[in-house]
Design a protein around this motif. Sequence first.
Motif, PDB file in Angstrom:
ATOM      1  N   ILE A  70       5.208 -12.664  13.507  1.00 41.06           N
ATOM      2  CA  ILE A  70       6.610 -12.852  13.881  1.00 41.06           C
ATOM      3  C   ILE A  70       7.183 -13.890  12.912  1.00 41.06           C
ATOM      4  CG2 ILE A  70       8.216 -13.497  15.729  1.00 41.06           C
ATOM      5  CD1 ILE A  70       6.409 -11.108  16.489  1.00 41.06           C
ATOM      6  N   ASP A  71       8.287 -13.576  12.246  1.00 44.64           N
ATOM      7  CA  ASP A  71       8.849 -14.544  11.290  1.00 44.64           C
ATOM      8  C   ASP A  71       9.588 -15.661  12.019  1.00 44.64           C
ATOM      9  OD1 ASP A  71      11.469 -13.647  11.862  1.00 44.64           O
ATOM     10  OD2 ASP A  71      11.610 -12.467  10.018  1.00 44.64           O
ATOM     11  N   ASN A  72      10.065 -16.650  11.259  1.00 43.40           N
ATOM     12  CA  ASN A  72      10.710 -17.818  11.868  1.00 43.40           C
ATOM     13  C   ASN A  72      12.089 -17.511  12.462  1.00 43.40           C
ATOM     14  OD1 ASN A  72      12.121 -17.508   9.492  1.00 43.40           O
ATOM     15  ND2 ASN A  72      11.582 -19.511   8.652  1.00 43.40           N
ATOM     16  N   LYS A  73      12.558 -16.278  12.280  1.00 43.70           N
ATOM     17  CA  LYS A  73      13.821 -15.854  12.904  1.00 43.70           C
ATOM     18  C   LYS A  73      13.573 -15.011  14.161  1.00 43.70           C
ATOM     19  CE  LYS A  73      16.466 -15.911   8.603  1.00 43.70           C
ATOM     20  NZ  LYS A  73      15.492 -16.592   7.789  1.00 43.70           N
ATOM     21  N   GLY A  74      12.292 -14.793  14.490  1.00 47.44           N
ATOM     22  CA  GLY A  74      11.954 -14.049  15.702  1.00 47.44           C
ATOM     23  C   GLY A  74      11.757 -12.562  15.514  1.00 47.44           C
ATOM     24  N   ALA A  75      11.703 -12.071  14.269  1.00 43.01           N
ATOM     25  CA  ALA A  75      11.503 -10.639  14.023  1.00 43.01           C
ATOM     26  C   ALA A  75      10.026 -10.358  13.730  1.00 43.01           C
ATOM     27  CB  ALA A  75      12.350 -10.184  12.836  1.00 43.01           C
ATOM     28  N   MET A  76       9.546  -9.233  14.252  1.00 43.18           N
ATOM     29  CA  MET A  76       8.179  -8.815  13.947  1.00 43.18           C
ATOM     30  C   MET A  76       8.153  -8.316  12.505  1.00 43.18           C
ATOM     31  SD  MET A  76       5.790  -5.816  15.588  1.00 43.18           S
ATOM     32  CE  MET A  76       6.248  -4.532  14.439  1.00 43.18           C
ATOM     33  N   THR A  77       7.212  -8.847  11.712  1.00 43.39           N
ATOM     34  CA  THR A  77       7.117  -8.415  10.316  1.00 43.39           C
ATOM     35  C   THR A  77       5.931  -7.487  10.080  1.00 43.39           C
ATOM     36  OG1 THR A  77       5.872 -10.402   9.712  1.00 43.39           O
ATOM     37  CG2 THR A  77       8.282 -10.471   9.446  1.00 43.39           C
ATOM     38  N   SER A  78       4.908  -7.559  10.949  1.00 47.85           N
ATOM     39  CA  SER A  78       3.765  -6.651  10.790  1.00 47.85           C
ATOM     40  C   SER A  78       2.955  -6.585  12.073  1.00 47.85           C
ATOM     41  CB  SER A  78       2.864  -7.087   9.629  1.00 47.85           C
ATOM     42  OG  SER A  78       2.246  -8.320   9.929  1.00 47.85           O
ATOM     43  N   ARG A  79       2.224  -5.482  12.211  1.00 47.69           N
ATOM     44  CA  ARG A  79       1.279  -5.268  13.304  1.00 47.69           C
ATOM     45  C   ARG A  79       0.154  -4.438  12.701  1.00 47.69           C
ATOM     46  NH1 ARG A  79      -0.359  -1.054  15.988  1.00 47.69           N
ATOM     47  NH2 ARG A  79       1.262   0.204  15.038  1.00 47.69           N
ATOM     48  N   GLU A  80      -1.064  -4.994  12.709  1.00 46.21           N
ATOM     49  CA  GLU A  80      -2.174  -4.239  12.134  1.00 46.21           C
ATOM     50  C   GLU A  80      -3.473  -4.504  12.872  1.00 46.21           C
ATOM     51  OE1 GLU A  80      -3.409  -5.271   8.118  1.00 46.21           O
ATOM     52  OE2 GLU A  80      -2.685  -7.308   8.409  1.00 46.21           O
ATOM     53  N   ASN A  81      -4.312  -3.476  12.886  1.00 45.40           N
ATOM     54  CA  ASN A  81      -5.663  -3.622  13.402  1.00 45.40           C
ATOM     55  C   ASN A  81      -6.472  -4.335  12.322  1.00 45.40           C
ATOM     56  OD1 ASN A  81      -8.178  -3.371  14.655  1.00 45.40           O
ATOM     57  ND2 ASN A  81      -8.497  -1.346  13.794  1.00 45.40           N
ATOM     58  N   VAL A  82      -7.144  -5.417  12.688  1.00 48.06           N
ATOM     59  CA  VAL A  82      -7.893  -6.203  11.701  1.00 48.06           C
ATOM     60  C   VAL A  82      -9.400  -5.984  11.775  1.00 48.06           C
ATOM     61  CG1 VAL A  82      -6.103  -7.963  11.472  1.00 48.06           C
ATOM     62  CG2 VAL A  82      -7.895  -8.239  13.212  1.00 48.06           C
ATOM     63  N   LEU A  83      -9.845  -5.117  12.666  1.00 49.65           N
ATOM     64  CA  LEU A  83     -11.289  -4.866  12.761  1.00 49.65           C
ATOM     65  C   LEU A  83     -11.647  -3.684  11.870  1.00 49.65           C
ATOM     66  CD1 LEU A  83     -12.039  -5.561  16.518  1.00 49.65           C
ATOM     67  CD2 LEU A  83     -11.979  -7.124  14.564  1.00 49.65           C
ATOM     68  N   ASP A  84     -11.681  -3.951  10.578  1.00 44.32           N
ATOM     69  CA  ASP A  84     -12.027  -2.935   9.583  1.00 44.32           C
ATOM     70  C   ASP A  84     -12.676  -3.616   8.384  1.00 44.32           C
ATOM     71  OD1 ASP A  84      -9.917  -4.068   8.098  1.00 44.32           O
ATOM     72  OD2 ASP A  84      -8.533  -2.464   8.599  1.00 44.32           O
ATOM     73  N   MET A  85     -13.209  -2.807   7.480  1.00 44.21           N
ATOM     74  CA  MET A  85     -13.960  -3.335   6.346  1.00 44.21           C
ATOM     75  C   MET A  85     -13.088  -4.214   5.440  1.00 44.21           C
ATOM     76  SD  MET A  85     -16.755  -2.246   7.351  1.00 44.21           S
ATOM     77  CE  MET A  85     -17.863  -2.781   6.082  1.00 44.21           C
ATOM     78  N   LYS A  86     -11.815  -3.868   5.304  1.00 48.10           N
ATOM     79  CA  LYS A  86     -10.910  -4.664   4.465  1.00 48.10           C
ATOM     80  C   LYS A  86     -10.829  -6.104   4.962  1.00 48.10           C
ATOM     81  CE  LYS A  86      -6.269  -4.686   4.746  1.00 48.10           C
ATOM     82  NZ  LYS A  86      -4.900  -4.174   4.751  1.00 48.10           N
ATOM     83  N   HIS A  87     -10.688  -6.281   6.272  1.00 40.79           N
ATOM     84  CA  HIS A  87     -10.570  -7.625   6.838  1.00 40.79           C
ATOM     85  C   HIS A  87     -11.932  -8.320   6.930  1.00 40.79           C
ATOM     86  CE1 HIS A  87      -6.661  -5.940   7.898  1.00 40.79           C
ATOM     87  NE2 HIS A  87      -6.253  -7.189   7.799  1.00 40.79           N
ATOM     88  N   PHE A  88     -12.994  -7.565   7.204  1.00 42.74           N
ATOM     89  CA  PHE A  88     -14.324  -8.185   7.236  1.00 42.74           C
ATOM     90  C   PHE A  88     -14.672  -8.770   5.871  1.00 42.74           C
ATOM     91  CE2 PHE A  88     -15.580  -4.846  10.641  1.00 42.74           C
ATOM     92  CZ  PHE A  88     -14.932  -5.576  11.624  1.00 42.74           C
ATOM     93  N   ALA A  89     -14.224  -8.109   4.798  1.00 46.34           N
ATOM     94  CA  ALA A  89     -14.509  -8.589   3.439  1.00 46.34           C
ATOM     95  C   ALA A  89     -13.824  -9.920   3.141  1.00 46.34           C
ATOM     96  CB  ALA A  89     -14.086  -7.534   2.419  1.00 46.34           C
ATOM     97  N   LEU A  90     -12.842 -10.304   3.936  1.00 46.57           N
ATOM     98  CA  LEU A  90     -12.149 -11.582   3.747  1.00 46.57           C
ATOM     99  C   LEU A  90     -12.955 -12.767   4.270  1.00 46.57           C
ATOM    100  CD1 LEU A  90      -8.552 -10.482   4.823  1.00 46.57           C
ATOM    101  CD2 LEU A  90      -9.438 -10.747   2.479  1.00 46.57           C
TER     102      LEU A  90
END
Length: 168
Positions: A70-90
């Motif tokens: 949620i940005d500082n103006k109150g708008a949603m900027t993203s929604r993502e599933n983070v349980l995947d190989m891309k995020h595990f690699a982080l």
Amino acid sequence: MKAAIALIFTLLIAGCASYDGRELKPGVSTGAEVLQVMGDPAMRWRDPDGSELLAYPRGPAGFTTYMVRIDNKGAMTSRENVLDMKHFALIREGMNKDEVLRTLGPSQPQWTVYFDRRDELVWEWRYCDPWNEPARFNVLFDNTSGKVRSTQSYTEGMLYRFRQVCSH
């Protein structure tokens, strides 16, 4: 009776739709709408610029954790599933627990394990691997420093086979 079954089915479908927030649109939906649709987050972080990160784990039986920004103006900027190989690699050796939480959201508390001899704390998440098989991702922390030592991943089928071999 058929009308009641149809109503129940419709309510179940509507409940599932809001469960993951798929009807929310980046740049259009507000933080208030996110809370209305997805409920209270399990964890929430406020950044210095006033933006927020909200964690929505859908376990222990589920395979997803949605991170909503949620940005500082109150708008949603993203929604993502983070349980995947891309995020595990982080997840890297030396990261602290808060950095891991901000990347993957909370692990399943009932699967947290402490190994005394290694002074090691293990957090675990359930996900679907790239072949759509139920799997587990572990982050192993040095318990004294609270820093990541390593990670590991395995399918639930591997765990089941391991338990069969070890029980004989």
